[in-house]
Design an enzyme around this catalytic site. Structure first.
Site, PDB file in Angstrom:
ATOM      1  N   LEU A  28     -40.478 -64.055  13.077  1.00  0.00           N
ATOM      2  CA  LEU A  28     -41.927 -64.062  13.417  1.00  0.00           C
ATOM      3  C   LEU A  28     -41.868 -64.267  14.936  1.00  0.00           C
ATOM      4  O   LEU A  28     -42.846 -63.666  15.733  1.00  0.00           O
ATOM      5  CB  LEU A  28     -42.259 -65.429  12.600  1.00  0.00           C
ATOM      6  CG  LEU A  28     -43.488 -66.017  13.024  1.00  0.00           C
ATOM      7  CD1 LEU A  28     -44.545 -64.944  12.348  1.00  0.00           C
ATOM      8  CD2 LEU A  28     -44.064 -67.330  12.446  1.00  0.00           C
ATOM      9  N   PRO A  74     -40.971 -63.190  22.184  1.00  0.00           N
ATOM     10  CA  PRO A  74     -40.806 -63.885  23.685  1.00  0.00           C
ATOM     11  C   PRO A  74     -42.279 -64.546  24.048  1.00  0.00           C
ATOM     12  O   PRO A  74     -42.520 -65.494  24.748  1.00  0.00           O
ATOM     13  CB  PRO A  74     -40.462 -62.616  24.541  1.00  0.00           C
ATOM     14  CG  PRO A  74     -39.705 -61.641  23.520  1.00  0.00           C
ATOM     15  CD  PRO A  74     -40.501 -61.819  22.397  1.00  0.00           C
ATOM     16  N   ASN A  75     -43.508 -63.737  23.699  1.00  0.00           N
ATOM     17  CA  ASN A  75     -44.783 -64.207  24.097  1.00  0.00           C
ATOM     18  C   ASN A  75     -45.763 -64.669  22.910  1.00  0.00           C
ATOM     19  O   ASN A  75     -46.918 -64.723  23.018  1.00  0.00           O
ATOM     20  CB  ASN A  75     -45.632 -63.032  24.865  1.00  0.00           C
ATOM     21  CG  ASN A  75     -44.721 -62.590  26.092  1.00  0.00           C
ATOM     22  OD1 ASN A  75     -44.431 -63.658  26.869  1.00  0.00           O
ATOM     23  ND2 ASN A  75     -44.639 -61.567  26.269  1.00  0.00           N
ATOM     24  N   GLY A 100     -44.954 -67.679  20.351  1.00  0.00           N
ATOM     25  CA  GLY A 100     -44.299 -68.758  19.731  1.00  0.00           C
ATOM     26  C   GLY A 100     -45.175 -69.741  18.820  1.00  0.00           C
ATOM     27  O   GLY A 100     -45.362 -69.112  17.529  1.00  0.00           O
ATOM     28  N   SER A 101     -45.703 -70.640  19.246  1.00  0.00           N
ATOM     29  CA  SER A 101     -46.728 -71.623  18.533  1.00  0.00           C
ATOM     30  C   SER A 101     -47.819 -70.682  18.173  1.00  0.00           C
ATOM     31  O   SER A 101     -48.472 -70.775  17.072  1.00  0.00           O
ATOM     32  CB  SER A 101     -47.064 -72.743  19.354  1.00  0.00           C
ATOM     33  OG  SER A 101     -46.114 -73.604  19.636  1.00  0.00           O
ATOM     34  N   ILE A 127     -33.990 -65.882  16.650  1.00  0.00           N
ATOM     35  CA  ILE A 127     -33.713 -65.695  15.362  1.00  0.00           C
ATOM     36  C   ILE A 127     -32.489 -66.238  14.715  1.00  0.00           C
ATOM     37  O   ILE A 127     -31.461 -65.713  15.165  1.00  0.00           O
ATOM     38  CB  ILE A 127     -33.996 -64.180  15.017  1.00  0.00           C
ATOM     39  CG1 ILE A 127     -35.355 -63.754  15.667  1.00  0.00           C
ATOM     40  CG2 ILE A 127     -33.882 -63.773  13.528  1.00  0.00           C
ATOM     41  CD1 ILE A 127     -36.651 -64.414  15.272  1.00  0.00           C
ATOM     42  N   GLU A 147     -39.396 -73.795  13.724  1.00  0.00           N
ATOM     43  CA  GLU A 147     -40.463 -73.757  12.440  1.00  0.00           C
ATOM     44  C   GLU A 147     -41.614 -74.435  12.751  1.00  0.00           C
ATOM     45  O   GLU A 147     -42.212 -75.273  11.979  1.00  0.00           O
ATOM     46  CB  GLU A 147     -39.696 -74.110  11.266  1.00  0.00           C
ATOM     47  CG  GLU A 147     -38.595 -73.110  10.935  1.00  0.00           C
ATOM     48  CD  GLU A 147     -37.989 -73.074   9.462  1.00  0.00           C
ATOM     49  OE1 GLU A 147     -38.870 -73.220   8.625  1.00  0.00           O
ATOM     50  OE2 GLU A 147     -36.950 -73.064   9.408  1.00  0.00           O
ATOM     51  N   GLU A 170     -46.079 -80.627  17.747  1.00  0.00           N
ATOM     52  CA  GLU A 170     -47.524 -80.606  18.303  1.00  0.00           C
ATOM     53  C   GLU A 170     -48.245 -79.772  17.179  1.00  0.00           C
ATOM     54  O   GLU A 170     -49.384 -80.121  16.589  1.00  0.00           O
ATOM     55  CB  GLU A 170     -47.685 -80.158  19.510  1.00  0.00           C
ATOM     56  CG  GLU A 170     -47.074 -81.077  20.442  1.00  0.00           C
ATOM     57  CD  GLU A 170     -45.772 -81.353  20.637  1.00  0.00           C
ATOM     58  OE1 GLU A 170     -45.008 -80.309  20.268  1.00  0.00           O
ATOM     59  OE2 GLU A 170     -45.368 -82.414  21.056  1.00  0.00           O
TER      60      GLU A 170
HETATM   61  N1  CAA Z   1     -50.979 -70.994   3.647  1.00  0.00           N
HETATM   62  C1  CAA Z   1     -51.672 -69.956   3.404  1.00  0.00           C
HETATM   63  N2  CAA Z   1     -52.558 -69.291   4.358  1.00  0.00           N
HETATM   64  C2  CAA Z   1     -52.458 -70.127   5.383  1.00  0.00           C
HETATM   65  C3  CAA Z   1     -51.934 -71.179   6.021  1.00  0.00           C
HETATM   66  C4  CAA Z   1     -51.073 -71.711   4.729  1.00  0.00           C
HETATM   67  N3  CAA Z   1     -50.381 -72.651   5.093  1.00  0.00           N
HETATM   68  N4  CAA Z   1     -52.026 -71.451   7.172  1.00  0.00           N
HETATM   69  C5  CAA Z   1     -53.058 -70.527   7.519  1.00  0.00           C
HETATM   70  N5  CAA Z   1     -53.540 -69.759   6.716  1.00  0.00           N
HETATM   71  C6  CAA Z   1     -54.498 -68.771   6.686  1.00  0.00           C
HETATM   72  C7  CAA Z   1     -55.677 -69.220   6.967  1.00  0.00           C
HETATM   73  O1  CAA Z   1     -56.546 -69.801   5.707  1.00  0.00           O
HETATM   74  C8  CAA Z   1     -56.505 -67.979   7.610  1.00  0.00           C
HETATM   75  O2  CAA Z   1     -57.041 -67.206   6.751  1.00  0.00           O
HETATM   76  P1  CAA Z   1     -58.986 -67.304   6.211  1.00  0.00           P
HETATM   77  O3  CAA Z   1     -59.467 -66.974   7.704  1.00  0.00           O
HETATM   78  O4  CAA Z   1     -58.838 -65.999   5.488  1.00  0.00           O
HETATM   79  O5  CAA Z   1     -58.902 -68.646   5.781  1.00  0.00           O
HETATM   80  C9  CAA Z   1     -55.501 -67.423   8.438  1.00  0.00           C
HETATM   81  O6  CAA Z   1     -54.296 -67.898   7.917  1.00  0.00           O
HETATM   82  C10 CAA Z   1     -55.452 -67.669   9.939  1.00  0.00           C
HETATM   83  O7  CAA Z   1     -55.090 -69.143   9.959  1.00  0.00           O
HETATM   84  P2  CAA Z   1     -55.562 -69.815  11.126  1.00  0.00           P
HETATM   85  O8  CAA Z   1     -56.915 -69.510  11.691  1.00  0.00           O
HETATM   86  O9  CAA Z   1     -55.298 -71.318  10.927  1.00  0.00           O
HETATM   87  O10 CAA Z   1     -54.412 -69.517  12.291  1.00  0.00           O
HETATM   88  P3  CAA Z   1     -54.237 -70.064  13.716  1.00  0.00           P
HETATM   89  O11 CAA Z   1     -54.001 -68.783  14.641  1.00  0.00           O
HETATM   90  O12 CAA Z   1     -55.253 -71.053  14.181  1.00  0.00           O
HETATM   91  O13 CAA Z   1     -52.748 -70.547  13.529  1.00  0.00           O
HETATM   92  C11 CAA Z   1     -51.162 -72.386  13.348  1.00  0.00           C
HETATM   93  C12 CAA Z   1     -52.405 -71.861  13.048  1.00  0.00           C
HETATM   94  C13 CAA Z   1     -50.849 -73.575  12.045  1.00  0.00           C
HETATM   95  C14 CAA Z   1     -51.043 -72.901  14.752  1.00  0.00           C
HETATM   96  C15 CAA Z   1     -49.952 -71.285  13.003  1.00  0.00           C
HETATM   97  O14 CAA Z   1     -50.032 -70.277  14.209  1.00  0.00           O
HETATM   98  C16 CAA Z   1     -48.682 -71.779  13.170  1.00  0.00           C
HETATM   99  O15 CAA Z   1     -48.074 -72.408  12.281  1.00  0.00           O
HETATM  100  N6  CAA Z   1     -47.850 -71.582  14.393  1.00  0.00           N
HETATM  101  C17 CAA Z   1     -46.288 -72.064  14.554  1.00  0.00           C
HETATM  102  C18 CAA Z   1     -45.555 -71.113  14.148  1.00  0.00           C
HETATM  103  C19 CAA Z   1     -44.194 -71.612  13.797  1.00  0.00           C
HETATM  104  O16 CAA Z   1     -43.992 -72.431  13.067  1.00  0.00           O
HETATM  105  N7  CAA Z   1     -43.134 -70.514  14.297  1.00  0.00           N
HETATM  106  C20 CAA Z   1     -41.687 -70.880  14.336  1.00  0.00           C
HETATM  107  C21 CAA Z   1     -40.985 -69.838  13.577  1.00  0.00           C
HETATM  108  S1  CAA Z   1     -39.550 -69.921  13.278  1.00  0.00           S
HETATM  109  C22 CAA Z   1     -38.631 -68.554  13.507  1.00  0.00           C
HETATM  110  O17 CAA Z   1     -39.322 -67.613  13.795  1.00  0.00           O
HETATM  111  C23 CAA Z   1     -37.223 -68.461  14.015  1.00  0.00           C
HETATM  112  C24 CAA Z   1     -36.284 -68.960  13.103  1.00  0.00           C
HETATM  113  O18 CAA Z   1     -35.597 -68.022  12.746  1.00  0.00           O
HETATM  114  C25 CAA Z   1     -36.255 -70.389  12.677  1.00  0.00           C
END
Ligand code: CAA
Length: 378
Positions: A123, A126-127, A129-130, A155, A361, A365
């Protein structure tokens, strides 16, 4: 804390394995920056890579509570091993189980649940993350294939995995509603594992970049519905955050174990340092916070098992347990004094391992954003 007989048996089995096989080698895994393959094989033999999945796919068919307990017990002595299992189950395998077609499940799950192969989850970029919706990787349909271009970052299991589940933009105009998920196998043309990332902690775990250069995958490797990848990944992260909470809980418990042992062994001024109230109060505070974190992690696990909503509770348990893990390790080092600052004792490694649970994950914040949004939308 109350556990069922099945959960207690699983806890004892993983604890024995961790004490006998991981504890003697955890410092070595940290130093050599990889886990020995025979340990991963033993874990596969014990069924640890398939705990929450049905037996028909070679899983063990236990509940989320059992899965959390297993990650906690592994992380108590070796967080690198804990994150390897957590990333494989929650991030790499769950998406196929939750959103895959029966053909995809039959093709991938048996080898992943048995631990014959590992899985990863792409997921972060590089550009992006959050702001996970800011993905720049693209997927374009070309005949009966999808062509992916872009890169993924940080990853877990990246270099070890047979399959990675990746997000890519399929309709740029739609923003987060134009993102889809794809299964990419390691031998897909145009796919490569980028550089191994050298980290502060969880150094035994494998963390890499993933690179897609005109990477071609069959059209049937789209996972779930077109343009619904973002929501799918948010749901996957809700589950994954419980496992990072469990990992943080395990690290904290491990640091407390070490602090108790050391404070009883270490004599200063003619008596064990554990007889000083200053040390006793630190131990009491550490244990109390750990117990609170355990309640949060187990509560989120039980809600998931009961089929109730758990998004807020998984964010809460990861947020709290992550911060408790770091605080507990700092106190454990303080109790060890000068020795705690050396590599002769495990608490310095535990502190380095703990910090990632406040970042991976979803940072602390981001967890606060998820919790606050839930409070304000109730
Ligand atoms: N379950 C179901 N749907 C969800 C949801 C959830 N938990 N959270 C959001 N959605 C839906 C929303 O309802 C919305 O849909 P609708 O418009 O139809 O209602 C859509 O998704 C977009 O949601 P937001 O407007 O809330 O999205 P946002 O851009 O504001 O982002 C965020 C919300 C919570 C900040 C999110 O971007 C986030 O969790 N960011 C952190 C990402 C993260 O945890 N990254 C680490 C990944 S780990 C990895 O990749 C490496 C590894 O190997 C460990």
């Amino acid at each position: 804390m109350f556990l069922t007989e099945e959960q207690e048996l699983l806890q004892q089995m993983v604890r024995d394995f961790a004490q006998n096989e991981l504890k003697p080698r955890a410092a070595k895994f940290d130093q050599q920056e990889t886990i020995d393959k025979d340990v991963l094989d033993q874990m596969a033999e014990l069924g640890l890579f398939g705990i929450p999945f049905p037996e028909e796919y070679n899983g063990v068919e236990m509940d989320t509570m059992c899965y959390s307990i297993a990650v906690e017990e592994l992380s108590r002595v070796c967080a690198s091993t804990g994150i390897t299992v957590a990333a494989h189950i929650s991030l790499g395998t769950y998406p196929i189980y939750m959103f895959g077609t029966e053909e995809q499940k039959q093709k991938y799950l048996p080898k992943l649940c048995s631990g014959e192969e590992l899985a990863s989850f792409g997921l972060t970029e590089p550009n992006a993350g959050s702001d996970a919706g800011g993905t720049q990787t693209t997927a374009v349909k070309d005949g009966k294939e999808w062509v992916l271009n872009g890169a993924k970052m940080f990853i877990t299991n990246g270099g070890w995995a047979w399959t990675s589940i990746n997000t890519a933009m399929t309709d740029k105009d739609k923003g987060v509603k134009g993102i889809s998920a794809f299964i990419v196998e390691r031998d897909a043309p145009g796919f490569s594992v980028g550089k191994k990332i050298r980290k502060m902690g969880i150094r035994g775990s494998n963390t890499t970049e993933l690179i897609f250069e005109n990477c071609r995958i069959p059209e049937e490797n789209l996972l779930g519905k077109l343009n619904e990848g973002f929501k799918q990944f948010m749901q996957i992260l809700d589950g994954g955050r419980i496992s990072i909470g469990a990992m943080a809980l395990g690290i904290a418990q491990g640091a407390l174990d070490e602090a108790i042992r050391y404070s009883k062994e270490r004599n200063q001024f003619g008596k064990p340092i554990a007889s000083n109230q200053a040390i006793q109060f630190m131990l009491a505070d550490m244990a109390t916070e750990i117990e609170a974190a355990r309640h949060l992690v187990y509560n989120a696990s039980r809600l998931k098992d009961a089929g109730k909503s758990y998004s807020k509770q998984s964010a809460m348990c990861k947020l709290y347990a992550g911060e408790v893990a770091t605080r507990t390790c700092i106190k454990a080092i303080q109790i060890h004094g000068g020795y705690g600052y050396t590599q002769e004792y495990p608490v310095e490694r535990m502190l380095r391992d703990a910090k990632v649970t406040e970042i991976g994950e979803g940072t602390s914040e981001i967890q606060r954003i998820v919790i606050a949004r839930s409070l304000l939308s109730d």
